[in-house]
Write an enzyme that holds these catalytic residues in place. Structure first.
Site, PDB file in Angstrom:
ATOM      1  N   ASP A  98      42.792  40.984  51.458  1.00 28.00           N
ATOM      2  CA  ASP A  98      43.594  40.008  50.707  1.00 28.00           C
ATOM      3  C   ASP A  98      43.605  40.410  49.234  1.00 28.00           C
ATOM      4  O   ASP A  98      42.791  41.231  48.799  1.00 28.00           O
ATOM      5  CB  ASP A  98      43.032  38.587  50.869  1.00 28.00           C
ATOM      6  CG  ASP A  98      41.618  38.448  50.337  1.00 28.00           C
ATOM      7  OD1 ASP A  98      40.803  39.384  50.505  1.00 28.00           O
ATOM      8  OD2 ASP A  98      41.294  37.409  49.724  1.00 28.00           O
ATOM      9  N   GLU A 165      38.400  37.210  50.801  1.00 31.51           N
ATOM     10  CA  GLU A 165      37.392  37.433  49.760  1.00 31.51           C
ATOM     11  C   GLU A 165      37.803  36.834  48.433  1.00 31.51           C
ATOM     12  O   GLU A 165      36.980  36.283  47.692  1.00 31.51           O
ATOM     13  CB  GLU A 165      37.138  38.938  49.596  1.00 31.51           C
ATOM     14  CG  GLU A 165      35.865  39.259  48.806  1.00 31.51           C
ATOM     15  CD  GLU A 165      36.070  39.437  47.321  1.00 31.51           C
ATOM     16  OE1 GLU A 165      35.084  39.583  46.603  1.00 31.51           O
ATOM     17  OE2 GLU A 165      37.232  39.426  46.845  1.00 31.51           O
TER      18      GLU A 165
HETATM   19  C1  LIG Z   1      34.439  42.327  42.571  1.00 25.57           C
HETATM   20  C2  LIG Z   1      35.477  41.967  43.609  1.00 25.57           C
HETATM   21  N1  LIG Z   1      36.429  43.010  43.715  1.00 25.57           N
HETATM   22  C3  LIG Z   1      36.172  40.678  43.247  1.00 25.57           C
HETATM   23  O1  LIG Z   1      37.213  40.727  42.619  1.00 25.57           O
HETATM   24  N2  LIG Z   1      35.594  39.542  43.612  1.00 25.57           N
HETATM   25  C4  LIG Z   1      36.122  38.250  43.263  1.00 25.57           C
HETATM   26  C5  LIG Z   1      35.556  37.250  44.233  1.00 25.57           C
HETATM   27  C6  LIG Z   1      36.054  35.869  44.028  1.00 25.57           C
HETATM   28  C7  LIG Z   1      35.307  34.771  43.930  1.00 25.57           C
HETATM   29  N3  LIG Z   1      36.140  33.716  43.805  1.00 25.57           N
HETATM   30  C8  LIG Z   1      37.342  34.180  43.830  1.00 25.57           C
HETATM   31  N4  LIG Z   1      37.290  35.491  43.987  1.00 25.57           N
HETATM   32  C9  LIG Z   1      35.723  37.896  41.847  1.00 25.57           C
HETATM   33  O2  LIG Z   1      34.697  38.381  41.351  1.00 25.57           O
HETATM   34  O3  LIG Z   1      36.467  37.099  41.212  1.00 25.57           O
HETATM   35 ZN   LIG Z   2      37.666  42.924  45.549  1.00 22.98          ZN
HETATM   36 ZN   LIG Z   3      39.149  40.746  43.469  1.00 23.38          ZN
END
Ligand SMILES: C[C@H](N)C(=O)N[C@@H](Cc1c[nH]cn1)C(=O)O
Ligand SMILES: [Zn+2]
Ligand SMILES: [Zn+2]
Length: 474
Positions: A98, A165
């Site tokens: 996603d 995610e």
């Molecule tokens: C580090 C990873 N690629 C990422 O972007 N994670 C997101 C996960 C997240 C948590 N809430 C919404 N998205 C982030 O760190 O924002």
């Molecule tokens: Zn990511």
């Molecule tokens: Zn991300």
């Protein structure tokens, strides 16, 4: 590895074309109207896994969710195995299919869901290019390269790809915990490629992530939007109340103003201080990545500490507020303020939510408003720190040295991948983050890109990592 590297170089254009295919699927998990595209992206991956001869392909359906007033199906968690020999180690790789939302009018120079490769800069633009589409499909191209060369993969590979995610990984933890003793029972180590180099030149291995606690603060007043000329000054306005509260959460220099929030933060140790020396990073890297000079801290050490090991609070947006061009004179009836806190050892999402609720409650009472409010935390995950001395990290270090002729930096990441800790705890195995992209890729931002160099060398890196896992002393 020469034949593998040659194969990867010879097929580079094909890998780029396929990246274009997946960027064109707008698999935005946070928007109910885009959910079919998230499913389409899952189907694309399953078709590739079948084509490449993966076995035991399972699509685990975590159930339903309420989103934007609709009940919709959660996208599948896809598991698949590529078996190469019972005597070989088993590597579990995780990634997400996603992406974050993106609109051309947010400031993209190209359409976000149409890949554009700039030949002069080597940059490949498109939402999801670096986060996380190039990394997840790269694992597939590694398997394909070995097949084409008639070589056995040096390890058994298990993939776990999820489609939520970016929206809290709903349902994923339960699946991992359930499958720990079944699908994942032979796993020896875990590798996740879903973050970025510290700068733009030097690869790194990542051993820590911040956690995240997301909040929706909803304030409701009149039953419908009102004319500000007719009702302004006569009713409590939800947006005014929301601005008052949101302005009290964090100071302009990044200090969180919620009482008690820093109480559980682990103290900086002497041993930790040394980890901030000699990193290939300067403030210019942040200036370059943000295309601005707006950094808060004067030193690299303080800047990195505030990215890696201190919490931060960011304000993200307000649903229901007027934002279009022009001068609409409306009083919005209901607004939802969105903010998140990035957490660190030893904070917990439960304690953070308690402190936020107590604070918002107290601040709202002070307003004396007749509006009503509701605060919710739709998702939260804990921070993660790994042991960098494990053979998983040693194998990855050797792989970086072989592909890039340099030793990787050891970094932590300011972002969050909550499942990392779940894998570590549920499987009891080492989890490693092995990023492909660079600090200036603009993940979650406008003009997200991955450099062709990082993508193609990244495929070589993943292949070499698997070779090193097979031979490293355990
Ligand atoms: C580090 C990873 N690629 C990422 O972007 N994670 C997101 C996960 C997240 C948590 N809430 C919404 N998205 C982030 O760190 O924002
Ligand atoms: Zn990511
Ligand atoms: Zn991300």
């Amino acid at each position: 590895m020469d034949s593998v590297y040659k194969h990867i170089d010879a097929h580079a254009d094909e890998y780029v074309t396929r990246l274009g295919e997946v960027i064109a699927i707008p698999s935005v998990s946070g928007d109910a109207s885009m959910r079919d595209h998230v499913f389409a992206m899952g189907a694309w991956l399953q078709a590739q896994l079948k084509r490449l001869g993966f076995s035991d392909i399972e699509a685990h359906h975590p159930g339903k969710q309420q989103l934007q007033g609709k009940e919709i199906d959660l996208p599948p968690v896809i598991l698949a195995s590529y078996k190469s020999g019972t005597e070989k180690p088993t590597v579990l790789v995780y990634g997400h299919y996603d992406v974050q939302p993106a609109l051309k009018e947010d400031g993209w120079k190209y359409e976000p869901f149409t890949m554009v490769e700039e030949k002069e800069t080597g940059r490949i633009y498109g939402r999801g290019s670096t986060d996380d589409k190039a990394p997840i499909i790269s694992w597939l191209w590694v398997v394909e390269a070995y097949q084409a060369l008639g070589k056995d993969l040096p390890v058994n590979l298990i993939v776990c790809f999820e489609g939520m995610e970016e929206s809290g990984s709903e349902g994923l933890d339960e699946i991992i915990i359930k499958e720990a003793g079944r699908y994942f029972k032979d796993v020896d180590c875990v590798c996740i490629s879903d973050n970025y180099w510290l700068g733009t030149e030097k690869p790194c291995l990542t051993y820590g992530l911040r956690g995240v606690s997301y909040f929706f603060l909803e304030i409701s007043g009149p039953a419908k939007d009102l004319h500000s000329g007719v009702f302004g000054g006569t009713v409590h306005e939800p947006l005014t109340d929301l601005f008052h509260i949101m302005s009290k959460l964090v100071s302009s220099d990044g200090k969180i103003l919620i009482p008690g929030i820093y109480d559980d933060v682990a103290l900086v140790t002497e041993a930790e201080e040394s980890l901030y020396q000699n990193l290939d990073f300067s403030l210019a890297d942040i200036h370059n990545a943000t295309e601005s000079q707006t950094t808060i801290h004067a030193s690299v050490r303080d800047t990195l500490m505030h990215r890696w090991r201190f919490p931060s609070l960011s304000l993200h947006g307000i649903e229901g507020a007027f934002y279009a061009p022009g001068a609409k004179t409306v009083i919005p009836a209901k607004v939802v303020g969105k903010f998140s806190i990035r957490s660190v050892p030893n904070q917990t999402p439960e304690r953070i939510a308690e402190l936020v609720k107590t604070f918002v409650d107290a601040e709202f009472s002070k307003l004396g408003s007749k509006n009503t409010y509701k605060i919710e935390s739709p998702h939260g995950g804990k921070s993660w720190v790994a042991d960098v001395n494990s053979w998983n990290f040693v194998a990855a270090k050797k792989a970086v040295e072989k592909v890039f002729n340099t030793s990787p930096d050891l970094t932590r990441e300011g972002g969050s991948i909550p499942v990392t800790l779940t894998f570590q705890e549920a499987l009891g195995k080492s989890v490693l983050l092995l990023p492909m992209g660079r600090s200036d890729d603009g993940a979650h931002s406008t003009n997200e890109k991955i450099d062709r160099y990082n993508y193609i060398e990244g495929i070589k890196l993943l292949a070499t990592y698997l070779e090193e896992v097979a031979t490293v002393e355990k």
